[in-house]
Design a protein around this motif. Structure first.
Motif, mmCIF file in Angstrom:
data_model
loop_
_atom_site.group_PDB
_atom_site.id
_atom_site.type_symbol
_atom_site.label_atom_id
_atom_site.label_comp_id
_atom_site.label_asym_id
_atom_site.label_seq_id
_atom_site.Cartn_x
_atom_site.Cartn_y
_atom_site.Cartn_z
ATOM 1 N N GLU A 257 1.234 -0.999 -0.168
ATOM 2 C CA GLU A 257 -0.017 -0.244 -0.347
ATOM 3 C C GLU A 257 0.755 1.415 -0.105
ATOM 4 O O GLU A 257 0.618 2.324 -0.990
ATOM 5 C CB GLU A 257 -1.019 0.224 1.308
ATOM 6 N N TYR B 151 -8.645 5.286 -2.993
ATOM 7 C CA TYR B 151 -7.913 3.980 -2.681
ATOM 8 C C TYR B 151 -8.392 2.966 -1.688
ATOM 9 O O TYR B 151 -8.982 3.523 -0.727
ATOM 10 C CB TYR B 151 -6.382 4.116 -2.380
ATOM 11 N N GLU B 152 -8.880 2.397 -1.894
ATOM 12 C CA GLU B 152 -9.667 1.170 -1.860
ATOM 13 C C GLU B 152 -9.321 -0.282 -1.890
ATOM 14 O O GLU B 152 -8.827 -1.196 -2.275
ATOM 15 C CB GLU B 152 -11.002 0.809 -1.968
ATOM 16 N N PHE B 153 -8.263 -0.941 -0.151
ATOM 17 C CA PHE B 153 -8.328 -2.200 -0.584
ATOM 18 C C PHE B 153 -9.370 -2.733 -0.869
ATOM 19 O O PHE B 153 -10.792 -2.999 -0.196
ATOM 20 C CB PHE B 153 -7.804 -2.753 0.819
ATOM 21 N N CYS C 173 -7.424 -3.936 -6.209
ATOM 22 C CA CYS C 173 -7.423 -2.301 -4.789
ATOM 23 C C CYS C 173 -8.532 -2.235 -5.829
ATOM 24 O O CYS C 173 -8.603 -1.972 -7.332
ATOM 25 C CB CYS C 173 -6.784 -1.110 -4.165
#
Length: 183
Positions: free
Chosen positions: A33, A46-48, A152
């Motif tokens: 990340e 950002y999104e995992f 992601c």
């Protein structure tokens, strides 16, 4: 009062002793990340999504496969060189029957081809010896690299949210070697 102090001491001890170190997967996720944030168009978006299981490549396994592949190439080269060299030698013999001077350039090309075949085979043998040396000097626990696929979401240049898969290679100390977007 003594009981209250004992309870407070036990509770505080319980909370301080429960702080555990992050797992290997969590460390890898944080490392990836951090690297991705440097390259994303909109890091705030950002999104995992997920990270595949870590895949470890050991040095011995890697060089063992390279040695087998090189041996296969060597065997195939020996067979094809044998056929080509036999034909070249037959042609040289024929050319010499009909006048070596007249066919001197053709003979030279064929002799050069035989030499190139031998040189190529020597390079294969040298490469195999190098791989064998690296294999022999490696420990069974030596790690070549660790890889995973990291997925992601983030906004692209146009502001649209996209799902991206990254192939990530890490060192044995869990630092990022390479991140490339999968197709």
């Amino acid at each position: 009062m003594k009981n209250l102090i004992t309870i407070i001491a036990l509770v505080s001890l319980l909370f301080t002793s429960c702080t555990k170190e992050p797992s290997t997967e969590e460390k890898v996720k944080m490392t990836i990340e951090a690297e991705l944030m440097k390259t994303l168009n909109d890091p705030k978006s950002y999104e995992f999504v997920e990270m595949n299981k870590l895949d470890t490549t050991y040095v011995k396994n890697y060089y063992s496969k390279l040695i087998k592949d090189t041996e296969k190439l060597e065997s195939e080269t020996l067979i094809s060189n044998s056929v080509r060299n036999k034909k070249s030698l037959e042609l040289i013999s024929e050319y010499k029957k009909y006048g070596a001077k007249k066919y001197a350039s053709d003979i030279a090309k064929l002799e050069n081809s035989i030499k190139e075949n031998a040189d190529f085979l020597k390079k294969i043998e040298d490469t195999k010896a190098k791989y064998q040396n690296l294999f022999d000097n490696a420990k069974g626990t030596d790690i070549l690299d660790i890889s995973t696929v990291f997925t992601c979401r983030a906004n692209n240049k146009m502001g649209a949210k996209i799902l991206a898969n990254y192939i990530v290679r890490l060192t044995d100390s869990l630092t990022v070697k390479e991140i490339k977007q999968a197709d």
